[in-house]
Structures are given as C-alpha cells and as structure tokens.
Design a protein around this motif. Structure first.
Motif, PDB file in Angstrom:
ATOM      1  N   ARG A  50      48.696  29.041  48.269  1.00  0.00           N
ATOM      2  CA  ARG A  50      47.875  30.026  47.554  1.00  0.00           C
ATOM      3  C   ARG A  50      46.720  30.524  48.417  1.00  0.00           C
ATOM      4  NH1 ARG A  50      48.136  26.492  43.405  1.00  0.00           N
ATOM      5  NH2 ARG A  50      49.776  26.997  41.976  1.00  0.00           N
ATOM      6  N   SER A  51      46.073  29.618  49.142  1.00  0.00           N
ATOM      7  CA  SER A  51      44.932  30.035  49.965  1.00  0.00           C
ATOM      8  C   SER A  51      45.383  30.939  51.108  1.00  0.00           C
ATOM      9  CB  SER A  51      44.177  28.819  50.500  1.00  0.00           C
ATOM     10  OG  SER A  51      44.959  28.109  51.437  1.00  0.00           O
ATOM     11  N   ILE A  52      46.544  30.670  51.677  1.00  0.00           N
ATOM     12  CA  ILE A  52      47.067  31.533  52.742  1.00  0.00           C
ATOM     13  C   ILE A  52      47.470  32.885  52.164  1.00  0.00           C
ATOM     14  CG2 ILE A  52      48.982  31.825  54.367  1.00  0.00           C
ATOM     15  CD1 ILE A  52      48.834  28.761  54.787  1.00  0.00           C
ATOM     16  N   SER A  53      48.102  32.871  51.001  1.00  0.00           N
ATOM     17  CA  SER A  53      48.511  34.121  50.361  1.00  0.00           C
ATOM     18  C   SER A  53      47.312  34.988  50.025  1.00  0.00           C
ATOM     19  CB  SER A  53      49.309  33.831  49.093  1.00  0.00           C
ATOM     20  OG  SER A  53      50.501  33.158  49.410  1.00  0.00           O
ATOM     21  N   ALA A  54      46.204  34.361  49.670  1.00  0.00           N
ATOM     22  CA  ALA A  54      45.004  35.124  49.322  1.00  0.00           C
ATOM     23  C   ALA A  54      44.399  35.796  50.546  1.00  0.00           C
ATOM     24  CB  ALA A  54      43.972  34.203  48.672  1.00  0.00           C
TER      25      ALA A  54
END
Length: 109
Positions: A50-54
């Motif tokens: 999720r943090s990479i996708s954000a």
C-alpha cells in the motif's frame, strides 16, 4: 494508534480467519500456530504494498528491475555441423558410418 476512518485503509490488518481462508483456497494445510504467525506477517506485506502504491504515480512506469536489462545472448547464426567422417574421426571403432559400441543386450530380444 487507534484506528480511525482516515487511517483504516493504511493499517488494515489481515485476520487469522482470512489467512485460513486463503490457505484453504491454495490447498495449504496450516496449523493454528502457523495461522497466528502468518497473519501479522501478511499484514506487514500488505501495508508495504500500500505504501509503495501510494507513492507511485501515473507518470511512473511499472518495472521489474531498478536498472534496465540488456540481452546478453549472441545472435543465433546457423553454422555448418560436422559431417559423418569428421564426427567418427576420433571414435575408437566405427562401422558403416556409425559409432561401434560393445553389445549390452544378448539375443533375448
């Protein structure tokens, strides 16, 4: 930190029941201890994704490697092979353009 609607998606935890369901779908038999061990680990993985996708925007192309890869293979070029005489030149014995080897099977065929 208590979970609020603002950070609920950012820290969503995968439950033990969800891990058991996924294991069942994958036909993996997990013990209760393994389920308890895997649930927090999978939550960390999901949070990382999720943090990479954000961070990744639409202008950042997806990649499989940080550096571009180049093909290290040579061009496929047809070259002439050995003729029968060249192939048999170093054979201990040959007969009628074939390798001659000791018989390993008798006449029981």
């Amino acid at each position: 930190m208590p979970e609020t609607p603002e950070n609920a998606e950012a820290s969503a935890q995968i439950t033990r029941d969800e891990v058991a369901h996924l294991a069942n779908l994958a036909r993996i038999d997990l013990s209760d201890a393994e389920l308890d061990h895997l649930a927090p680990q999978l939550s960390v993985i999901l949070d990382s994704v999720r943090s990479i996708s954000a961070v990744a925007g639409d202008d950042v192309p997806p990649t499989s490697h940080p550096m571009p890869l180049t093909n290290v293979f040579r061009d496929d070029v047809a070259v002439p092979g050995l003729n029968a005489e060249q192939a048999l030149a170093m054979a201990p014995q040959s007969e009628q353009q074939r390798f001659m080897v000791p018989r390993i099977l008798g006449d029981e065929q």
